[in-house]
Design a protein around this motif. Sequence first.
Motif, PDB file in Angstrom:
ATOM      1  N   GLY A   1       0.827  -1.211   0.021  1.00 49.79           N
ATOM      2  CA  GLY A   1       0.025   0.007  -0.059  1.00 49.79           C
ATOM      3  C   GLY A   1       0.718   1.386  -0.017  1.00 49.79           C
ATOM      4  O   GLY A   1       2.014   1.299   0.392  1.00 49.79           O
ATOM      5  N   TYR A   2       0.212   2.355  -0.526  1.00 51.95           N
ATOM      6  CA  TYR A   2       0.711   3.586  -0.565  1.00 51.95           C
ATOM      7  C   TYR A   2       0.319   4.443   0.569  1.00 51.95           C
ATOM      8  O   TYR A   2      -0.949   4.201   1.056  1.00 51.95           O
ATOM      9  N   PRO A   3       0.980   4.956   1.388  1.00 52.10           N
ATOM     10  CA  PRO A   3       2.302   5.335   1.307  1.00 52.10           C
ATOM     11  C   PRO A   3       3.261   4.399   2.033  1.00 52.10           C
ATOM     12  O   PRO A   3       4.597   4.834   2.203  1.00 52.10           O
ATOM     13  N   LEU A   4       2.723   3.469   2.753  1.00 44.62           N
ATOM     14  CA  LEU A   4       3.415   2.801   3.730  1.00 44.62           C
ATOM     15  C   LEU A   4       4.680   1.875   3.154  1.00 44.62           C
ATOM     16  O   LEU A   4       5.857   1.761   3.257  1.00 44.62           O
ATOM     17  N   ASP A   5       4.125   1.259   1.748  1.00 44.17           N
ATOM     18  CA  ASP A   5       5.053   0.273   1.387  1.00 44.17           C
ATOM     19  C   ASP A   5       5.750   0.757  -0.069  1.00 44.17           C
ATOM     20  O   ASP A   5       6.393   0.083  -0.822  1.00 44.17           O
TER      21      ASP A   5
END
Length: 899
Positions: free
Chosen positions: A588-592
């Motif tokens: 997922g954005y913005p975590l990954d």
Amino acid sequence: MPLAYGLAAVVGLVLCLTWGALQVQVTLAGFLNGESLWSKAQKQSVIDLYAYARSGDTERLDSFRRNYDVVRTDRWARDAIASGHYDRHAVGAAFKRAGVIPAAIPGMVFILDHFAHAPYMGQAVADWRSVDGAIEELDAIAGELRQAYAHGTPSAEEIARQSARIDALNDYIEPRSDEFSLDIALGAAWLGRVLFASVLLMAMLASLLWIRMARRILAGIRGTEERYRQLFDSAADAIVMVDEALGRILGVNRTTCAWTGRDPDELLGKDFLDLFVEGSMRSSGSSTIGLLRSENGVARTVETHSSLTTWGARPVRQAMMRDISDRVSMEQERRIAAEAMASVAEGLIIADADRRVTTVNAAHTRITGYTLQYLQHHRFDELRRMPDGSALPPSIWELVAEGGNWVGEVQSWRSDGSSYPELLSISAIRNSEGRVQHYVAVVTDITRSKADRQRLEYMVAHDPLTGLANRSEFQRHCAQAIEAAGRMNGAAAVLFVDLDAFKAVNDSYSHAIGDRLLVKVAQRIRRELGENDVASRIGGDEFTVLLGGLRTREQAAQFASRLLLSLSEPMLIGDYEIVMSASIGISGYPLDGSDPVVLIANADAAMYAAKTQERNTFRFYTPLMHADARMRLMLGADLRQALMRDEFHLVFQPSVELRSGRIVAVEALLRWRHPERGELMPDEFIPLAESLGLIRRVDAWTMRAVCAQIRQWDQAKLPPVRVALNASAATFGHPGFIDGVKQALQSSQISPNRLLFEITESAILRLGEATEQTMHALHALGIGIAIDDFGTGYSSLAYLKLSGIDFLKIDRSFVTDLPDSANDVAIVEAMLAIAKSLGMCTIAEGIETAEQHEFMLRAGCNEGQGYYYARGLPPSEIERMLSPNPRHESSRLRLVPPK
């Protein structure tokens, strides 16, 4: 003509002078005649008077009177003319009575009137006048004598006196009469000379004038001829003078010589028609068109105009030939242009400077349905709009007026009222002053091409099989979702979906069924999508899903659960009901990550972790997962290098004849000595080689290495054993496989019956008809074929009927539980029975215990292979085992002694 007129004038003048001279001569003749008559009359009158005086004869007196009348008449006429006031008719009658020639009378009157004082004439007239008194006195004497004789005969003295008077008068008259005659004669001679000189002078003067005029005229004619010759020779057209009767050339100009490449002497006398290529002459109205020959072989097209004239009495035809090669070429170009305009598929419009239509081609009428008669009253831009519905902007005409060419898409209308998209190209034709004279528009109906372009754009952005977005389109949507999530401080998630065991479906049911299965999977994925979601197929059985408008990536878990549940439901495809599962990775954005490529790669790593750990589940991405994916990528790069660095090697696992315990064959097993990870087994790198397209190179290396090892054992005088090697489906089905085998056998010079190719039943099913062809080819070479892992696939037993199959290898999964498992016992016995009935040699894999060995021996299996006998050994160990005098060394081999 001026010379002819001048000559006629000269001749006329000479004739006039001659006629005048003749008239003067006639006049002189009249003078001479008159003088002769006057002198004769005068003398005769003296004679007659003298005779009358002597004899008194009246006849003499009458004769005197007649002659005296002649003299008196001439004198009267002379005096009347001299007075200046006279009756021309009376004077003429007087001279006529005097006996003058009538033709000379007018000339005598003219001379006496106008030339009385001319040389000799004046003296003659003076002499004539000098005797007038004497003549009158003779008349008086005649009167006296007549009176005397009227009274009788006069006396002798009287007669003598009168005679003396007569003699005296005669002496006075006679010399003057002679002088008068002489003057008249001399005057006539002088006047003759004058007349001759005048005529000669006038003739010479007229001749000189005529000659001068002739010289000027001839000079003019020569100048005209020279100018004509210059014009004749300098004419741009070829001019040929031809004899009308014979058709022979009489004259040519320089242009004719230049065009034909011949000198004038060569052309003169030649037949005119020989100048042209035979059969090329054709009539064109009042002219003739033909191909003019040339010495250099080049023929030019000329148009000949002929006119008939005369040279003297000879009819001559003047042929003027004009080079119309350029015109013919231009006409041909215009005809080609007209035909091209008529036949070109695009519509063409030619309009005037006001953009009013003047010409359209047939294609335009076919496209729009509008006829030229209708369009001639309209501007061609009236029926066209920009794609947004607005009129064509003025900038278009400004661009074209400046020398540019405008090309763009417009919306156009047909005669039936329908509209269609059109590609419009507008350019201008300018006059010599640079002003726009005409517009040329090319129109193309792009309805189909636009639809094709849209279809192509769809195909470029979508997977052709499932209709889902492809990788590039998915990345584009992913970038947009990341941007939107960044603006809204939200999240976006990427799911990487991979079907579990999809390869088994392809191998068992065929690729066609596999494709239909992928379509079904795509439909179920699409069914679960929301408004902001996008699904794509990025290759094979791999799908990605973009979830937008999220608050956190963990919200994607609900979607993943629903999708796994949907995909696990049975799918009916044709006559087959297939149950599938999938492994899903989520990033997922913005975590990954903040880049589409990074998010997809991280989701892929999470999917790989899900497939490895459990399957039919999903996993969220963690950095540790990416390390495993990176390791696989590095292994792929190392695999490419391994082929070049020769890091592969072979080990050989013996195959033992169960009844004798003798090693009858070995199976070549591939190993990879990785420089960092040590020795790797095939299941660690073979799937990677297949996915990277390197499996054929690996198989080729294996075959060369096996052939080389066999040759080495043969050179060591070892017992000949069969060597089995595995062949992947990609290698076995490749068109160059058989040639590669032949080349390996030829280079190693080993017998084909020393080789045995093992191929799995799933590979046989994938190859279809190509399997049987390859088996026939290997069988023809003498190479054996074995079916490996028999009984583990989804296919039927029909392929066992294929010719060329010599061995059947029973998979270890059926041997492991022998002899305790009744099911495995039944299956193995059935396999052995089928193989025996088909004449196949059977090989049991995975024998690890003495019980398994004993069961397979009792069941009738021919050969055994497994850890009970030996593991994979290096070539040196195999060589030691096969040596006739083996060294007694410790070994892990536990060979079963023969019974």
